[in-house]
Design an enzyme around this catalytic site. Structure first.
Site, PDB file in Angstrom:
ATOM      1  N   CYS A 131      12.287  21.430  42.987  1.00  0.00           N
ATOM      2  CA  CYS A 131      12.028  21.959  41.651  1.00  0.00           C
ATOM      3  C   CYS A 131      10.642  21.500  41.224  1.00  0.00           C
ATOM      4  CB  CYS A 131      13.131  21.574  40.661  1.00  0.00           C
ATOM      5  SG  CYS A 131      13.225  19.822  40.248  1.00  0.00           S
ATOM      6  N   ARG A 158      16.789  19.741  38.056  1.00  0.00           N
ATOM      7  CA  ARG A 158      17.511  20.699  38.894  1.00  0.00           C
ATOM      8  C   ARG A 158      17.679  20.259  40.343  1.00  0.00           C
ATOM      9  NH1 ARG A 158      13.679  25.535  37.277  1.00  0.00           N
ATOM     10  NH2 ARG A 158      12.304  23.727  37.164  1.00  0.00           N
ATOM     11  N   ASP A 215      14.903  25.990  33.968  1.00  0.00           N
ATOM     12  CA  ASP A 215      14.659  24.562  33.796  1.00  0.00           C
ATOM     13  C   ASP A 215      15.288  24.076  32.499  1.00  0.00           C
ATOM     14  OD1 ASP A 215      13.720  21.976  33.849  1.00  0.00           O
ATOM     15  OD2 ASP A 215      11.609  22.536  34.055  1.00  0.00           O
TER      16      ASP A 215
END
Length: 146
Positions: free
Chosen positions: A7, A13, A114
């Site tokens: 990420c 994440r 996100d």
């Protein structure tokens, strides 16, 4: 099989994905970020969302490196922009880099949003998405080895 999750900062994440995948037998897991610093903890809400499910939250962030990409058999990014950044910087990895959702559902790829700076519910939703797609990825991997 070695899987690398990627990420942006490697605090939300990708470590959440790595945490849920560490429970799967037969795979080695690492995570990294395209703009990550080294040694940061997982974000507080990411930890909380995982702890609610009884999932281990030990993590220290790290940037993507050539060594990590060479280690991985499969690289799953959270967004198409992460994928493009990796492929541009490391063109020889193109064949093993996919977005998480693209690998799970090639007919319906999308970015994992996100949750950084969001509420606990945002992180819980991200975790839900990662877990739902994980089931589809497991089926794809099982079919690939049959």
């Amino acid at each position: 099989m070695n899987i690398l999750f990627v990420c942006t900062g490697n605090t939300c994440r990708s470590p959440m994905a790595a945490a849920i995948w560490k429970q799967v037998e037969g795979v080695e897991i690492k995570s990294a970020g395209v703009y990550a610093s080294r040694g940061a903890d997982m974000s507080y809400h990411a930890q909380r969302a995982l702890e609610e499910k009884g999932i281990d939250t030990q993590h220290a962030s790290q940037p993507v490196t050539r060594e990590l990409l060479e280690w991985a058999h499969l690289v799953l990014t959270m967004t198409n922009s992460h994928k493009q950044a990796l492929v541009q910087a490391f063109p020889d990895t193109r064949s093993k880099v996919y977005t998480y959702a693209e690998y799970a559902t090639p007919e319906n790829p999308f970015d994992i949003a996100d949750p950084y700076g969001g509420s606990l519910q945002d992180y819980q939703f991200t975790l839900y998405q990662l877990q739902e797609l994980q089931q589809k990825i497991l089926v794809r991997l099982a079919n690939a080895t049959d």
